[in-house]
Design a protein around this motif. Structure first.
Motif, PDB file in Angstrom:
ATOM      1  N   ASN A 418     -20.945 -17.736  -0.368  1.00 29.64           N
ATOM      2  CA  ASN A 418     -20.388 -16.716   0.516  1.00 29.64           C
ATOM      3  C   ASN A 418     -21.523 -15.783   0.921  1.00 29.64           C
ATOM      4  O   ASN A 418     -22.063 -15.054   0.072  1.00 29.64           O
ATOM      5  N   GLU A 419     -21.906 -15.804   2.202  1.00 32.54           N
ATOM      6  CA  GLU A 419     -23.035 -15.011   2.682  1.00 32.54           C
ATOM      7  C   GLU A 419     -22.701 -13.528   2.611  1.00 32.54           C
ATOM      8  O   GLU A 419     -21.741 -13.061   3.224  1.00 32.54           O
ATOM      9  N   ASN A 420     -23.512 -12.787   1.854  1.00 35.27           N
ATOM     10  CA  ASN A 420     -23.283 -11.357   1.682  1.00 35.27           C
ATOM     11  C   ASN A 420     -24.271 -10.508   2.475  1.00 35.27           C
ATOM     12  O   ASN A 420     -24.238  -9.277   2.389  1.00 35.27           O
ATOM     13  N   ASN A 421     -25.149 -11.123   3.223  1.00 37.04           N
ATOM     14  CA  ASN A 421     -25.970 -10.428   4.216  1.00 37.04           C
ATOM     15  C   ASN A 421     -25.386 -10.819   5.571  1.00 37.04           C
ATOM     16  O   ASN A 421     -25.637 -11.930   6.041  1.00 37.04           O
ATOM     17  N   PRO A 422     -24.587  -9.985   6.203  1.00 44.13           N
ATOM     18  CA  PRO A 422     -23.928 -10.382   7.462  1.00 44.13           C
ATOM     19  C   PRO A 422     -24.948 -10.902   8.468  1.00 44.13           C
ATOM     20  O   PRO A 422     -25.810 -10.150   8.947  1.00 44.13           O
ATOM     21  N   SER A 423     -24.869 -12.181   8.764  1.00 42.84           N
ATOM     22  CA  SER A 423     -25.943 -12.843   9.505  1.00 42.84           C
ATOM     23  C   SER A 423     -25.484 -14.246   9.868  1.00 42.84           C
ATOM     24  O   SER A 423     -24.341 -14.631   9.619  1.00 42.84           O
ATOM     25  N   LYS A 424     -26.408 -15.025  10.419  1.00 39.86           N
ATOM     26  CA  LYS A 424     -26.171 -16.447  10.652  1.00 39.86           C
ATOM     27  C   LYS A 424     -27.279 -17.250   9.964  1.00 39.86           C
ATOM     28  O   LYS A 424     -27.768 -18.261  10.457  1.00 39.86           O
ATOM     29  N   LEU A 425     -27.648 -16.784   8.761  1.00 38.75           N
ATOM     30  CA  LEU A 425     -28.786 -17.351   8.041  1.00 38.75           C
ATOM     31  C   LEU A 425     -28.470 -18.664   7.334  1.00 38.75           C
ATOM     32  O   LEU A 425     -29.397 -19.391   6.952  1.00 38.75           O
ATOM     33  N   ASP A 426     -27.200 -18.986   7.142  1.00 43.43           N
ATOM     34  CA  ASP A 426     -26.899 -20.186   6.362  1.00 43.43           C
ATOM     35  C   ASP A 426     -27.273 -21.475   7.075  1.00 43.43           C
ATOM     36  O   ASP A 426     -27.326 -22.528   6.435  1.00 43.43           O
ATOM     37  N   TRP A 427     -27.543 -21.413   8.377  1.00 47.76           N
ATOM     38  CA  TRP A 427     -28.087 -22.593   9.059  1.00 47.76           C
ATOM     39  C   TRP A 427     -29.429 -22.982   8.446  1.00 47.76           C
ATOM     40  O   TRP A 427     -29.765 -24.162   8.350  1.00 47.76           O
ATOM     41  N   TYR A 428     -30.186 -22.006   7.987  1.00 51.27           N
ATOM     42  CA  TYR A 428     -31.528 -22.260   7.457  1.00 51.27           C
ATOM     43  C   TYR A 428     -31.522 -22.609   5.968  1.00 51.27           C
ATOM     44  O   TYR A 428     -32.548 -23.036   5.437  1.00 51.27           O
ATOM     45  N   ILE A 429     -30.388 -22.411   5.303  1.00 49.47           N
ATOM     46  CA  ILE A 429     -30.329 -22.676   3.867  1.00 49.47           C
ATOM     47  C   ILE A 429     -29.984 -24.147   3.650  1.00 49.47           C
ATOM     48  O   ILE A 429     -28.843 -24.568   3.810  1.00 49.47           O
ATOM     49  N   HIS A 430     -30.994 -24.916   3.291  1.00 50.83           N
ATOM     50  CA  HIS A 430     -30.802 -26.340   3.002  1.00 50.83           C
ATOM     51  C   HIS A 430     -30.526 -26.492   1.506  1.00 50.83           C
ATOM     52  O   HIS A 430     -31.155 -25.839   0.674  1.00 50.83           O
ATOM     53  N   ARG A 431     -29.572 -27.375   1.202  1.00 54.34           N
ATOM     54  CA  ARG A 431     -29.181 -27.553  -0.192  1.00 54.34           C
ATOM     55  C   ARG A 431     -29.379 -28.993  -0.641  1.00 54.34           C
ATOM     56  O   ARG A 431     -29.161 -29.929   0.129  1.00 54.34           O
ATOM     57  N   LYS A 432     -29.787 -29.129  -1.874  1.00 55.07           N
ATOM     58  CA  LYS A 432     -29.902 -30.441  -2.513  1.00 55.07           C
ATOM     59  C   LYS A 432     -29.277 -30.338  -3.904  1.00 55.07           C
ATOM     60  O   LYS A 432     -29.483 -29.350  -4.614  1.00 55.07           O
ATOM     61  N   THR A 433     -28.539 -31.354  -4.282  1.00 50.78           N
ATOM     62  CA  THR A 433     -27.902 -31.369  -5.598  1.00 50.78           C
ATOM     63  C   THR A 433     -28.134 -32.712  -6.271  1.00 50.78           C
ATOM     64  O   THR A 433     -27.963 -33.761  -5.641  1.00 50.78           O
TER      65      THR A 433
END
Length: 570
Positions: A418-433
């Motif tokens: 849940n993005e807590n910095n109001p923004s559109k930054l999650d496009w840049y957050i790449h995830r690997k599991t």
């Protein structure tokens, strides 16, 4: 005991069976290819060859020598396993595959659209009943195969494991196709007029179940005639109020306090809760009226629909297609389109994409649509939820509206952002599991090690030029472009999580389910790694999977490693 000659004959026969079975399995495996399923002539040729090969294996395995040995010690269980394996594969070749061929032939020759582009539901409904029976047949035969004692003879066991693996993949393919075909007549108003709320979300500002809700519209369906109505921006619904239960208010009280107006309703990882609350807000709006269900979509869904229906040209002249739409709506639109026009552009393209898919329906579109529904829902790019109890089994009951982990038999670990910095930054957050099994059992509880990586790949150019709407605020950060994620981690139902490293997490409860929650900040070029161990329920019948907040791309970034396990009997 076997004489030398009898032992030689046994191994010769089993070697021949192995060759026939492997050939048959390779032919059956080809039915995962849509190109085979859509071409009746290719399908029938493949079936005939598979039937010939499996018949030869069946003849050998029920010959006098092997039938006699089946009752002897030492080799008896292996022979019974071979007989059971050959029987299951032969049944699929002789019965299941011809049923599948008949269904696809009926659909390929039927008129699926009327002259006015209305969908003709009758042949789809007829096919759905037949396909459901075929799907049940192959699932039952797969379970029979899995219940056989595992052979001890090395090369026999290798063939057995191959048969389980390939038939599992084919059965999964048929099951996904079946779920898609089953839902279409119900979804399209075969049982009467249906009205659905359509929710558009952006995964670039993440919430547990997807992203911040940008707009809502509606869709009407009656007997195959589909009308996608206008969308309305979230600004029309925000004044209608918010608020949540105490447990949600506590979890989402900071660093960003969520008010749970329309924008934040996907913070619930249980879509059952989101859907009910979305309908409550809708009924408070000027658009209130009877509603049969809720659909939620994101940029990846729109992109996948464009692969089926064709490209869309925006008023600006930009052409979106099945390759670029997700990135455009997850990032580019925030750079090129004024803020007050963004929701309208997304809504317009979504309407066009849905209309292109659902009009002039043919066999090719139908197959592609049916194949996409399950994987898009699995990765939370699409939700289909009905308020009709008699239809729920084909919507949320078929996994098309996910909740946080709730199955002990099919265990999942849930990781939601849940993005807590109001923004559109999650496009840049790449995830690997990476999920690695660390202990093995023939059934029941197993343990796994999970490593979850978040990488902020924002470019220096975007840091310099993207602006506040994408980059968000700078407090309490030391660097602009820093994502701040409120993370929820759920253990599998009936299982547990231990040894969390990489952050500080506290226990909490949401919608009656226990979880762990904490906050992580990810600066530009920064990496956050979370490591923890997971134990599944004693009732688990499959390996641990990951359920997570969707990204703006189709690759979920998950690697499952089974680990080294000894062969188990039973």
């Amino acid at each position: 005991m076997l004489t030398g000659i009898a032992a030689f004959q046994l191994f010769r026969d089993i070697k021949q069976i192995k060759d026939h079975e492997e050939h048959t399995l390779s032919l059956i495996d080809s039915f995962r290819d849509d190109g085979v399923l859509k071409r009746t002539d290719t399908m029938n040729q493949t079936i005939a060859e598979a039937q010939s090969e499996s018949s030869q294996a069946k003849k050998i395995v029920h010959g006098p020598l092997i039938s006699t040995i089946a009752h002897l010690p030492v080799y008896g269980n292996d022979v019974k396993a071979v007989q059971g394996m050959v029987g299951a594969v032969d049944s699929i070749s002789q019965e299941t595959l011809p049923q599948l061929s008949s269904i696809t032939q009926q659909l390929s020759t039927a008129s699926l659209s009327t002259q006015d582009s209305q969908i003709n539901l009758k042949p789809i409904s007829q096919a759905s009943a037949q396909l459901n029976k075929t799907n049940t047949d192959i699932q039952n035969r797969l379970q029979t195969l899995k219940s056989l004692p595992q052979p001890k003879i090395g090369f026999v066991n290798a063939t057995y494991q191959e048969s389980v693996e390939k038939l599992t993949k084919v059965s999964n393919k048929i099951n996904e196709l079946n779920n898609g075909i089953q839902i279409l007549p119900k979804f399209m108003g075969e049982s009467g007029e249906r009205t659905y709320i359509i929710v558009a979300q952006t995964t670039s500002e993440s919430r547990s179940g997807g992203g911040l809700i940008g707009s809502m519209g509606s869709m009407n369906a009656v007997n195959g005639e589909i009308t996608v109505n206008n969308f309305h921006p979230n600004s029309e619904f925000v004044p209608l109020g918010g608020g949540a239960e105490a447990d949600a208010e506590s979890i989402f009280s900071g660093p960003l306090k969520m008010g749970f107006d329309i924008r934040d309703l996907t913070a619930y990882p249980d879509f059952s809760q989101t859907a009910q609350t979305v309908n409550t807000r809708w009924q408070q709006s000027p658009y209130a009226g009877p509603v049969d269900g809720v659909i939620m979509i994101d940029p990846v869904f729109v992109q996948e629909m464009l692969k089926i229906g064709g490209q869309v040209r925006l008023p600006s002249g930009t052409v979106l297609n099945g390759d670029n739409a997700a990135e455009y709506f997850s990032n580019t639109i925030y750079k090129e389109v004024p803020i007050h026009q963004q929701d309208a552009v997304f809504a317009s393209a979504s309407r066009a994409a849905l209309n292109d898919v659902l009009t002039n329906l043919d066999m090719d579109k139908l197959m592609k649509l049916a194949n996409l529904i399950a994987p898009l829902a699995k990765d939370r790019h699409l939700y289909l939820y009905t308020f009709h109890e008699d239809e729920a089994a084909n919507f949320q009951g078929a996994g098309l509206a996910k909740n946080a982990p709730e199955s002990e038999e099919r265990p999942e670990v849930g990781i939601y952002l849940n993005e807590n910095n109001p923004s559109k930054l999650d496009w840049y957050i790449h995830r690997k599991t990476t999920i690695i099994r660390t202990s093995c059992s023939s059934r029941g509880a197993q343990t796994y090690h999970v490593s979850f990586f978040m990488i902020n790949k924002i470019s220096q150019k975007d840091l310099n030029e993207a602006g506040w709407y994408i980059l968000g605020g700078t407090q309490p950060f030391t660097q602009s472009g820093t994502a701040l994620e409120r993370i929820l981690i759920y253990a599998p139902a009936g299982g547990s999580i231990s040894n969390i490293k990489g952050g500080e997490f506290q226990q909490a409860t949401l919608n009656g389910k226990p979880l762990m929650t904490g906050v992580s900040s990810i600066p530009p070029n920064g990496i956050v790694t979370l490591d923890f161990d997971v134990t599944t329920s004693d009732k688990a019948t499959s390996d641990l999977m990951l359920d997570q907040t969707p990204m703006g791309r189709t690759d979920p970034g998950i690697t499952n490693i089974a680990g080294s396990c000894p062969v188990q009997n039973g």
